[in-house]
Design an enzyme around this catalytic site. Structure first.
Site, mmCIF file in Angstrom:
data_model
loop_
_atom_site.group_PDB
_atom_site.id
_atom_site.type_symbol
_atom_site.label_atom_id
_atom_site.label_comp_id
_atom_site.label_asym_id
_atom_site.label_seq_id
_atom_site.Cartn_x
_atom_site.Cartn_y
_atom_site.Cartn_z
ATOM 1 N N LYS A 104 20.719 33.341 38.321
ATOM 2 C CA LYS A 104 21.488 32.119 38.618
ATOM 3 C C LYS A 104 22.876 32.213 37.986
ATOM 4 O O LYS A 104 23.889 31.942 38.637
ATOM 5 C CB LYS A 104 20.751 30.905 38.051
ATOM 6 C CG LYS A 104 21.603 29.644 37.932
ATOM 7 C CD LYS A 104 20.829 28.457 37.426
ATOM 8 C CE LYS A 104 20.769 28.358 35.961
ATOM 9 N NZ LYS A 104 21.954 27.803 35.277
ATOM 10 N N ASN A 105 22.912 32.651 36.714
ATOM 11 C CA ASN A 105 24.175 32.587 35.972
ATOM 12 C C ASN A 105 25.128 33.728 36.308
ATOM 13 O O ASN A 105 26.210 33.818 35.729
ATOM 14 C CB ASN A 105 23.893 32.518 34.472
ATOM 15 C CG ASN A 105 23.247 31.192 34.109
ATOM 16 O OD1 ASN A 105 23.232 30.253 34.917
ATOM 17 N ND2 ASN A 105 22.672 31.105 32.926
ATOM 18 N N ARG A 142 27.230 21.149 36.413
ATOM 19 C CA ARG A 142 28.398 21.218 35.536
ATOM 20 C C ARG A 142 29.046 22.587 35.588
ATOM 21 O O ARG A 142 30.187 22.746 35.215
ATOM 22 C CB ARG A 142 28.042 20.815 34.123
ATOM 23 C CG ARG A 142 27.086 21.747 33.439
ATOM 24 C CD ARG A 142 26.992 21.406 32.003
ATOM 25 N NE ARG A 142 28.291 21.170 31.417
ATOM 26 C CZ ARG A 142 29.154 22.123 31.101
ATOM 27 N NH1 ARG A 142 28.867 23.361 31.363
ATOM 28 N NH2 ARG A 142 30.321 21.826 30.564
ATOM 29 N N CYS A 145 25.751 17.293 29.194
ATOM 30 C CA CYS A 145 24.507 17.355 29.969
ATOM 31 C C CYS A 145 23.371 17.204 28.972
ATOM 32 O O CYS A 145 23.571 16.891 27.801
ATOM 33 C CB CYS A 145 24.417 18.690 30.711
ATOM 34 S SG CYS A 145 24.187 20.051 29.570
ATOM 35 N N ARG A 184 29.082 19.973 25.879
ATOM 36 C CA ARG A 184 29.643 20.935 26.834
ATOM 37 C C ARG A 184 31.153 20.763 27.049
ATOM 38 O O ARG A 184 31.627 20.502 28.142
ATOM 39 C CB ARG A 184 28.913 20.858 28.167
ATOM 40 C CG ARG A 184 27.414 20.908 28.107
ATOM 41 C CD ARG A 184 26.814 22.151 27.541
ATOM 42 N NE ARG A 184 26.932 23.325 28.355
ATOM 43 C CZ ARG A 184 26.098 23.652 29.345
ATOM 44 N NH1 ARG A 184 25.124 22.846 29.637
ATOM 45 N NH2 ARG A 184 26.276 24.762 30.034
ATOM 46 N N PRO A 185 31.961 20.803 25.994
ATOM 47 C CA PRO A 185 33.423 20.703 26.178
ATOM 48 C C PRO A 185 33.959 21.911 26.944
ATOM 49 O O PRO A 185 33.283 22.932 27.080
ATOM 50 C CB PRO A 185 33.947 20.699 24.749
ATOM 51 C CG PRO A 185 32.900 21.378 23.950
ATOM 52 C CD PRO A 185 31.584 21.062 24.613
ATOM 53 N N ASP A 243 37.346 22.920 26.336
ATOM 54 C CA ASP A 243 38.656 23.175 25.713
ATOM 55 C C ASP A 243 39.083 24.635 25.791
ATOM 56 O O ASP A 243 40.257 24.946 26.018
ATOM 57 C CB ASP A 243 38.626 22.710 24.247
ATOM 58 C CG ASP A 243 37.470 23.348 23.489
ATOM 59 O OD1 ASP A 243 36.303 23.117 23.867
ATOM 60 O OD2 ASP A 243 37.721 24.108 22.539
ATOM 61 N N ASP A 245 18.933 30.427 26.302
ATOM 62 C CA ASP A 245 18.177 29.925 27.464
ATOM 63 C C ASP A 245 16.706 30.302 27.395
ATOM 64 O O ASP A 245 15.888 29.735 28.116
ATOM 65 C CB ASP A 245 18.774 30.469 28.773
ATOM 66 C CG ASP A 245 20.182 29.968 28.980
ATOM 67 O OD1 ASP A 245 20.908 30.573 29.793
ATOM 68 O OD2 ASP A 245 20.569 28.993 28.308
ATOM 69 N N ARG A 283 16.617 23.730 39.560
ATOM 70 C CA ARG A 283 18.011 24.133 39.354
ATOM 71 C C ARG A 283 18.095 25.635 39.068
ATOM 72 O O ARG A 283 19.076 26.281 39.420
ATOM 73 C CB ARG A 283 18.617 23.357 38.176
ATOM 74 C CG ARG A 283 18.881 21.887 38.449
ATOM 75 C CD ARG A 283 19.670 21.295 37.318
ATOM 76 N NE ARG A 283 20.714 22.205 36.925
ATOM 77 C CZ ARG A 283 21.193 22.281 35.684
ATOM 78 N NH1 ARG A 283 20.743 21.491 34.742
ATOM 79 N NH2 ARG A 283 22.140 23.139 35.382
HETATM 80 C C1 EPZ Z 1 26.518 29.528 30.204
HETATM 81 O O1 EPZ Z 1 26.924 28.190 29.932
HETATM 82 C C2 EPZ Z 1 25.210 29.410 30.966
HETATM 83 N N1 EPZ Z 1 25.433 28.686 32.211
HETATM 84 C C3 EPZ Z 1 24.191 28.673 30.111
HETATM 85 O O2 EPZ Z 1 22.964 28.665 30.833
HETATM 86 C C4 EPZ Z 1 23.994 29.462 28.816
HETATM 87 O O3 EPZ Z 1 23.091 28.759 27.987
HETATM 88 C C5 EPZ Z 1 25.339 29.622 28.102
HETATM 89 O O4 EPZ Z 1 26.282 30.255 29.004
HETATM 90 C C6 EPZ Z 1 25.224 30.468 26.849
HETATM 91 O O5 EPZ Z 1 24.708 31.721 27.172
HETATM 92 C C7 EPZ Z 1 25.959 29.356 33.264
HETATM 93 O O6 EPZ Z 1 26.279 30.524 33.190
HETATM 94 C C8 EPZ Z 1 26.124 28.575 34.542
HETATM 95 P P1 EPZ Z 1 29.309 28.722 26.790
HETATM 96 P P2 EPZ Z 1 28.409 27.904 29.361
HETATM 97 O O7 EPZ Z 1 30.647 28.357 27.313
HETATM 98 O O8 EPZ Z 1 29.369 28.818 30.000
HETATM 99 C C9 EPZ Z 1 30.725 25.609 23.486
HETATM 100 C C10 EPZ Z 1 21.039 27.713 31.731
HETATM 101 O O9 EPZ Z 1 20.043 27.170 31.222
HETATM 102 N N2 EPZ Z 1 31.982 25.578 24.247
HETATM 103 O O10 EPZ Z 1 29.037 30.118 26.353
HETATM 104 O O11 EPZ Z 1 28.651 26.453 29.419
HETATM 105 C C11 EPZ Z 1 29.567 24.982 24.257
HETATM 106 O O12 EPZ Z 1 29.535 23.580 24.056
HETATM 107 C C12 EPZ Z 1 22.414 27.381 31.222
HETATM 108 O O13 EPZ Z 1 20.995 28.571 32.666
HETATM 109 C C13 EPZ Z 1 33.068 24.883 23.701
HETATM 110 O O14 EPZ Z 1 32.990 24.296 22.616
HETATM 111 O O15 EPZ Z 1 28.180 28.327 27.833
HETATM 112 C C14 EPZ Z 1 28.370 25.658 23.671
HETATM 113 O O16 EPZ Z 1 28.021 24.998 22.471
HETATM 114 C C15 EPZ Z 1 22.394 26.369 30.091
HETATM 115 N N3 EPZ Z 1 34.231 24.850 24.400
HETATM 116 C C16 EPZ Z 1 28.876 27.067 23.353
HETATM 117 O O17 EPZ Z 1 30.309 26.979 23.319
HETATM 118 C C17 EPZ Z 1 34.365 25.476 25.615
HETATM 119 O O18 EPZ Z 1 35.471 25.423 26.204
HETATM 120 C C18 EPZ Z 1 28.472 28.105 24.377
HETATM 121 O O19 EPZ Z 1 28.972 27.675 25.612
HETATM 122 C C19 EPZ Z 1 33.251 26.165 26.140
HETATM 123 C C20 EPZ Z 1 32.077 26.210 25.443
#
Ligand code: EPZ
Length: 417
Positions: free
Chosen positions: A22-23, A92, A116, A121-122, A124, A306, A398
């Protein structure tokens, strides 16, 4: 609202194929906006999150058709550059369209995806990275108004955290920017490498994907290509949890062992025997698992966040105490209270979760709280006494393609009503 009826005391056996990731599919579908012509994507899983991305592509003017697990996306048709709120809210991960929209049409208007079930999920880091490429981004009342009046220009970007989504957004936007972009502290997940491979097949020039530093040399345009999505390592880890928690012996096909480098040792430590041969993985679980000593979720190649929920479910009936530390998301233990309703003995304190293994769980009515939490409920239901009813199956759909059918193919009694 549909639910799953999971009969307990199950024993699984046989072999099943693991779905496409999916990802990996989601960012590749966004990147297809840039690839003029007909993109053919194989092993694309049938998931509501993937269908939501297809709806976004059609709204933007692209043609998208599906034949079984093959998606055909014609990226050159994009006539719009806004994504309406109702489409953004469906998943999202639509934030990953931001970089593609800016690169393909020089503007983008979408609502902030917002938090979510598992955390705030910011975005920034997404915004900071795209601004570094020259994008003008205004946040107003939860909406992002973005433009790149002078196009995008390569830049050196250091991420404060190896964010998967931010790395994807920057990589996609930089692929047709003027000049070279370097992403430092980039995410190293296999899905990042798969996205880079797709983009390079489309004519991009991306080096270093899968490492901490990715260099993207901008090219004028991208052309469509054919690409096979990598196997879903989290779906594989989830099925391994279902086998582990039921003392089963199953074989998974379409697995890349290297993508499970942090997961396989955890199951072996708990007493499972795992053997891999080419793209197949066989797991033979003991009658009762030993506890997982300490599982700390980390960015790849560390233990994947995950997979935390499904393995936590397996820990509930293990012999001994297991400790989990969730370092990635701030609210990713919502499945704990539901597991406790089945008799699990679990304590959480902030990011730490301590699971005291109990001899057995009891079937109950439980509510899924998020995608991976829903999978945890199913895994727990397979080993519990009597029947478990899991409500909130829409979460499962999903990210898992027909999980109930896959489990039934392994001999389980799981019904959707
Ligand atoms: C991806 O989410 C995956 N989703 C998530 O899978 C996965 O858990 C995550 O990566 C970590 O491996 C998809 O690929 C669609 P991140 P993503 O940006 O990109 C913080 C599932 O169950 N952060 O690596 O959102 C954030 O809040 C889903 O399949 C900021 O602070 O993950 C989190 O605490 C859930 N600012 C951490 O970083 C930002 O601008 C990791 O987020 C971006 C992220």
């Amino acid at each position: 609202m549909s639910k799953l009826i999971v009969a307990g005391r199950q024993k699984l056996s046989g072999a099943v194929e693991v779905q496409g990731a999916k990802n990996s599919a989601l960012p590749i579908l966004a990147a297809a906006l840039l690839a003029k012509g007909e993109n053919v994507l194989y092993h694309c899983p049938v998931l509501s999150d993937v269908e939501a991305s297809c709806r976004v592509l059609r709204y933007l003017g692209c043609k998208v058709s599906r034949s079984s697990h093959t998606l055909i996306v014609s990226g050159s048709g994009a006539q719009r550059s806004d994504i309406p709120d109702e489409l953004m809210r469906k998943t999202r991960s639509s934030i990953v369209f931001l970089g593609a929209l800016l690169a393909s049409s020089g503007s983008a208007r979408l609502t902030l995806p917002g938090g979510c079930e598992i955390g705030r999920r910011p975005v920034d880091m997404h915004i900071k990275g795209l601004r570094a490429l020259g994008a003008l981004i205004r946040e107003k009342h939860g909406c992002l108004e973005c433009s790149a009046p002078y196009g995008l220009t390569g830049s050196k970007i250091t991420l404060s955290f190896p964010s998967v989504g931010a790395t994807e957004n920057i990589m996609i936007a930089a692929s047709t920017a003027n000049g070279t972009t370097t992403i430092i502290n980039a995410a190293r997940e296999p899905e990042i490498t798969d996205l880079a491979e797709y983009l390079n097949r489309c004519g991009a020039k991306i080096d270093g994907a899968g490492e901490g530093v990715i260099v993207i040399e901008g090219v004028r345009s991208l052309h469509a290509c054919s690409h096979t999505i990598i196997p879903d390592r989290i779906a594989a880890a989830t099925l391994m949890s279902c086998a582990a928690v039921t003392g089963s012996d199953i074989t998974l096909k379409n697995v890349i062992q290297a993508h499970l480098g942090a997961v396989i040792p955890v199951f072996e430590e708990a007493g499972c025997r795992i053997s891999c041969h080419e793209c197949e993985l066989r797991i033979i679980a003991p009658r009762r698992l030993k506890s997982f000593k300490t599982i700390r979720t980390m960015p790849y190649p560390g233990f994947p966040t995950d997979a935390q929920a499904p393995l936590l479910a397996a820990a509930c009936t293990a012999d001994g105490t297991s400790v989990f530390v969730e370092n990635i998301f701030e609210n990713r233990y919502r499945h704990v209270s539901e597991l406790a309703r089945m008799g699990a003995n679990i304590k959480t304190e902030g990011r730490v979760c301590v699971v005291e293994g109990v001899p057995t769980l009891y079937g109950a009515r439980v509510d899924a709280t998020d995608l991976r939490g829903a999978a945890a409920m199913v895994a727990a239901g397979l080993c519990a006494e009597s029947v478990t009813t899991v409500r909130g199956v829409q979460y499962l759909e999903r990210g898992y393609e027909n999980l109930e059918q896959t489990l039934c193919a392994l001999g389980a009694d799981v019904r959707k009503i």
